[in-house]
Scaffold this motif. Structure first.
Motif, PDB file in Angstrom:
ATOM      1  N   VAL A 202      -6.373   4.191  -7.162  1.00  0.00           N
ATOM      2  CA  VAL A 202      -5.378   4.276  -6.469  1.00  0.00           C
ATOM      3  C   VAL A 202      -5.004   3.114  -5.916  1.00  0.00           C
ATOM      4  O   VAL A 202      -5.301   2.563  -5.008  1.00  0.00           O
ATOM      5  CB  VAL A 202      -5.453   5.669  -5.345  1.00  0.00           C
ATOM      6  CG1 VAL A 202      -4.327   5.803  -4.859  1.00  0.00           C
ATOM      7  CG2 VAL A 202      -6.150   6.538  -5.980  1.00  0.00           C
ATOM      8  N   VAL A 203      -3.453   2.845  -6.574  1.00  0.00           N
ATOM      9  CA  VAL A 203      -2.420   1.740  -6.051  1.00  0.00           C
ATOM     10  C   VAL A 203      -1.921   1.859  -4.565  1.00  0.00           C
ATOM     11  O   VAL A 203      -0.922   3.212  -5.759  1.00  0.00           O
ATOM     12  CB  VAL A 203      -2.338   1.340  -7.009  1.00  0.00           C
ATOM     13  CG1 VAL A 203      -1.226   0.148  -6.258  1.00  0.00           C
ATOM     14  CG2 VAL A 203      -3.376   0.095  -7.932  1.00  0.00           C
ATOM     15  N   THR A 204      -1.930   1.941  -3.632  1.00  0.00           N
ATOM     16  CA  THR A 204      -0.762   2.204  -2.813  1.00  0.00           C
ATOM     17  C   THR A 204       0.679   2.197  -2.542  1.00  0.00           C
ATOM     18  O   THR A 204       0.656   0.629  -3.397  1.00  0.00           O
ATOM     19  CB  THR A 204      -1.638   1.781  -1.193  1.00  0.00           C
ATOM     20  OG1 THR A 204      -0.732   0.290  -1.153  1.00  0.00           O
ATOM     21  CG2 THR A 204      -2.617   2.242  -0.519  1.00  0.00           C
ATOM     22  N   PRO A 205       1.680   2.191  -2.279  1.00  0.00           N
ATOM     23  CA  PRO A 205       3.220   1.548  -2.621  1.00  0.00           C
ATOM     24  C   PRO A 205       2.856   0.171  -2.279  1.00  0.00           C
ATOM     25  O   PRO A 205       3.951  -0.561  -2.752  1.00  0.00           O
ATOM     26  CB  PRO A 205       3.970   2.608  -1.357  1.00  0.00           C
ATOM     27  CG  PRO A 205       2.691   3.971  -1.270  1.00  0.00           C
ATOM     28  CD  PRO A 205       1.567   3.696  -1.303  1.00  0.00           C
ATOM     29  N   GLY A 206       2.140  -0.509  -1.332  1.00  0.00           N
ATOM     30  CA  GLY A 206       2.607  -1.237  -0.686  1.00  0.00           C
ATOM     31  C   GLY A 206       1.355  -2.303  -2.276  1.00  0.00           C
ATOM     32  O   GLY A 206       1.708  -4.035  -1.526  1.00  0.00           O
ATOM     33  N   GLY A 207       0.862  -1.774  -2.293  1.00  0.00           N
ATOM     34  CA  GLY A 207      -0.303  -2.828  -4.105  1.00  0.00           C
ATOM     35  C   GLY A 207      -1.273  -2.923  -3.413  1.00  0.00           C
ATOM     36  O   GLY A 207      -2.009  -4.050  -4.028  1.00  0.00           O
ATOM     37  N   ASP A 208      -1.952  -2.215  -2.599  1.00  0.00           N
ATOM     38  CA  ASP A 208      -3.769  -1.987  -2.159  1.00  0.00           C
ATOM     39  C   ASP A 208      -4.371  -1.402  -2.900  1.00  0.00           C
ATOM     40  O   ASP A 208      -3.881   0.054  -3.419  1.00  0.00           O
ATOM     41  CB  ASP A 208      -3.816  -1.822  -0.655  1.00  0.00           C
ATOM     42  CG  ASP A 208      -2.878  -2.485   0.619  1.00  0.00           C
ATOM     43  OD1 ASP A 208      -3.026  -3.996  -0.379  1.00  0.00           O
ATOM     44  OD2 ASP A 208      -2.606  -2.136   1.357  1.00  0.00           O
ATOM     45  N   PRO A 209      -5.258  -1.507  -3.935  1.00  0.00           N
ATOM     46  CA  PRO A 209      -6.451  -0.526  -4.601  1.00  0.00           C
ATOM     47  C   PRO A 209      -6.839  -0.625  -3.649  1.00  0.00           C
ATOM     48  O   PRO A 209      -7.651  -1.070  -2.831  1.00  0.00           O
ATOM     49  CB  PRO A 209      -6.459  -1.734  -5.398  1.00  0.00           C
ATOM     50  CG  PRO A 209      -6.810  -3.392  -4.973  1.00  0.00           C
ATOM     51  CD  PRO A 209      -5.675  -2.528  -3.981  1.00  0.00           C
ATOM     52  N   LEU A 210      -7.239   0.547  -3.714  1.00  0.00           N
ATOM     53  CA  LEU A 210      -8.372   2.052  -3.212  1.00  0.00           C
ATOM     54  C   LEU A 210      -9.599   2.199  -4.331  1.00  0.00           C
ATOM     55  O   LEU A 210      -8.730   3.127  -5.403  1.00  0.00           O
ATOM     56  CB  LEU A 210      -7.343   2.998  -2.686  1.00  0.00           C
ATOM     57  CG  LEU A 210      -6.805   2.623  -1.753  1.00  0.00           C
ATOM     58  CD1 LEU A 210      -6.366   3.780  -1.171  1.00  0.00           C
ATOM     59  CD2 LEU A 210      -7.066   1.665  -0.272  1.00  0.00           C
ATOM     60  N   VAL A 211     -10.641   1.753  -4.377  1.00  0.00           N
ATOM     61  CA  VAL A 211     -11.466   2.681  -5.766  1.00  0.00           C
ATOM     62  C   VAL A 211     -12.298   3.806  -4.881  1.00  0.00           C
ATOM     63  O   VAL A 211     -12.839   3.061  -4.089  1.00  0.00           O
ATOM     64  CB  VAL A 211     -12.005   1.609  -5.576  1.00  0.00           C
ATOM     65  CG1 VAL A 211     -13.269   2.040  -7.207  1.00  0.00           C
ATOM     66  CG2 VAL A 211     -10.697   0.581  -6.074  1.00  0.00           C
TER      67      VAL A 211
END
Length: 558
Positions: A202-211
């Motif tokens: 999941v890539v947040t609107p701020g561009g942070d990737p969550l695996v």
């Protein structure tokens, strides 16, 4: 039908039942705005609403909606009123003839109309484009201007990927879905430094990737409130279905400092319903998502806090305080608690179903999967209203829908209006006296074994989609030993606690429990979790409101 186009641009949608007019409007719009906006055209209110639903699910912004007033089945004002629920920030324009200007003026109050245009609008350079230019500028300056959306990369037949998509959709979080096997999905994985073995990403609107994020982490990172703003409240509402939302609205509007705690997404089972047609005040029906969104916005407008992805695991009593404990060990305290935990669909105990859950076997409507059922054979297990509503919704695009019912008919468990609609639908069939014996497939559902209850005869059918709506199990195990329950786990309250004329064990007050009060003073129950409740949206909302009235009475006498 809506015309497909580039999905990366902001949308201007136009709907007119006259094909010639529809094409002319779209032509003039493309001539001026086609390079910067995606022009979507529809020829009926229903197809336009379907297009808006699909755009919403993908997180595509809609800036302007133009609707013709004189359309059959659903006129332009009725369409715009429903479109407001999906895209409340879109600018709304009504196309009218000179004779309909009175209706257009009335619509300014009904649907907060931004403008009405008289037909014909030629030349567009004088009568159409200046109006649209102003509306588009106002939209870009508004709070509804486009924002970066969440991106989800996963496998099509992955249970966790399906859960993440459903969680985001039900919480009204715009997102874009990418298969890990398509080019853009691979590009996102590479940018996040992942090889695709751990999904979803999941890539947040701020561009942070969550695996492989868990639900609490996902909720917090996409902007949902997960932490209470205070340690003590007047009222804690546990559960965000119709009863919980009703309690939050009435509690907050009447001056109680209120927090609602929901473990997944507001709306409960009702929020997953594709269409609720017997709820007071909605003669054309309303989707569970629309009703939930309205109620949630109403509750927050009155000042209620809504916490998502917080699982409640305990309830403690200490003097005048009631403590609600969360699974992470934290807690929140209040004078009163309303338990509106609702119910969940019972699991289908046929072999193979557990392994294929989320991979072709779904509990509830799973509306994010509906688009994938286009031209497919779909099976639904269940004979109550929720199953019937799902059957009608899925039949719009599916090749066939088969309802599997243990009983001989639907009439004993389903509302008459739904039975009639199902009987009239050409691609819906009902198999009475039939149950699922087992599910089969490698990585995804491929076949079902069905059994005739009367004869025991079995039959295998090809099936890629199974939606399950069987019975209701209350979510009350965490209250065992604290709040009295019946043999099925439903919470006892009011007269049910004093059936023998005596107060419940441990009751120390000199009055009997109030109507919706449990054996714990100051702890109330509302909605489907209550023993012998009506299991209807209207009654759940009513009980939520009534519980707040009783909270006030309790506080006055404490």
């Amino acid at each position: 039908m809506a015309q497909a186009a580039d999905t990366t641009r902001t949308v201007i949608l136009t709907v007119d039942d006259d094909p010639g007019v529809s094409r002319a409007v779209a032509r003039d719009l493309r001539r001026r705005y086609g390079e910067s906006y995606r022009i979507v055209r529809a020829e009926s209110g229903e197809s336009a609403l379907q297009a808006l639903g699909e755009l919403k699910l993908r997180g595509d912004p809609v800036a302007v909606i133009l609707a013709d007033y004189r359309m059959p089945q659903m006129n332009g004002i009725e369409f715009l009123e429903r479109a407001m629920d999906v895209y409340p920030g879109a600018r709304r324009v009504l196309l009218t003839a000179y004779a309909d200007t009175g209706a257009a003026i009335d619509a300014i109050n009904v649907v907060d109309l931004d403008h009405y245009l008289l037909k014909p609008w030629d030349p567009p350079e004088e009568k159409l484009y200046p109006v649209l230019d102003d509306l588009l500028h106002a939209w870009r300056c508004s709070d509804f201007r486009p924002v970066p959306s969440t991106k989800v990369v996963g496998h099509r037949w992955s249970a966790r990927s399906s859960q993440v998509r459903e969680f985001l959709a039900r919480n009204q979080v715009p997102y874009r879905w990418y298969s890990a096997e398509e080019p853009e999905g691979r590009r996102l994985l590479e940018a996040a430094g992942q090889d695709g073995r751990r999904l979803p990403l999941v890539v947040t609107p701020g561009g942070d990737p969550l695996v492989e994020p868990d639900t609490p982490e996902l909720a917090a990172r996409v902007g949902l409130a997960t932490t209470p703003a205070a340690d003590f409240y007047d009222l804690v509402v546990v559960g965000g279905g119709p009863a919980g939302l009703g309690a939050a609205v009435y509690g907050a509007s009447e001056g109680l400092r209120t927090v609602l705690v929901e473990r997944s997404a507001t709306g409960g089972q009702a929020g997953q319903s594709s269409r609720i047609e017997n709820y007071l005040g909605f003669p054309d029906g309303v989707s569970g998502a629309q009703l939930t969104d309205r109620a949630r916005r109403q509750a927050t407008r009155f000042g209620a806090e809504i916490l998502t992805a917080r699982e409640v695991t305990g309830l403690e009593v200490g003097g005048a305080a009631r403590t609600v404990r969360f699974s992470d060990g934290s807690a929140v305290m209040a004078h009163c608690v309303i338990l509106a935990t609702g119910v969940q669909y019972r699991q289908l105990r046929a072999p193979g179903c557990d392994e294929l859950t989320g991979c072709g076997v779904f509990y509830g409507s799973a509306l994010t999967e509906a688009a994938s059922c286009q031209d497919q054979d779909v099976y639904i297990v269940g004979g109550a209203n929720s199953a019937g509503q799902a059957a009608m919704y899925l039949s719009r695009g599916a090749k066939s829908v088969t309802l599997l019912v243990r009983g001989e008919s639907l009439s004993s468990s389903m509302s008459h209006y739904l039975v009639r609609q199902i009987e009239e639908a050409p691609n819906i069939s009902v198999r009475g006296g039939t149950v699922v014996e087992s599910a089969h497939g490698t990585g995804r559902l491929e076949r079902l074994t069905l059994r005739d209850v009367a004869t025991g005869r079995t039959e295998q059918v090809d099936a890629g989609w199974l939606f399950v709506f069987i019975g209701a199990a209350p979510l009350t195990d965490w209250l065992d030993g604290t709040v009295l329950r019946d043999e099925r786990g439903f919470l006892l309250a009011g007269p049910d606690l004093t059936a023998d004329g005596r107060p419940p064990e441990g009751w120390e007050l000199d009055r009997p429990p109030y109507h919706l009060e449990t054996n714990v003073p100051g702890v109330f129950v509302a909605g489907d979790a209550r023993a012998e409740s009506a299991k209807r949206v209207a009654s759940a909302v009513g009980e939520g409101a009534m519980a707040v009235m009783l909270v006030h009475r309790y506080l006055e006498q404490s």
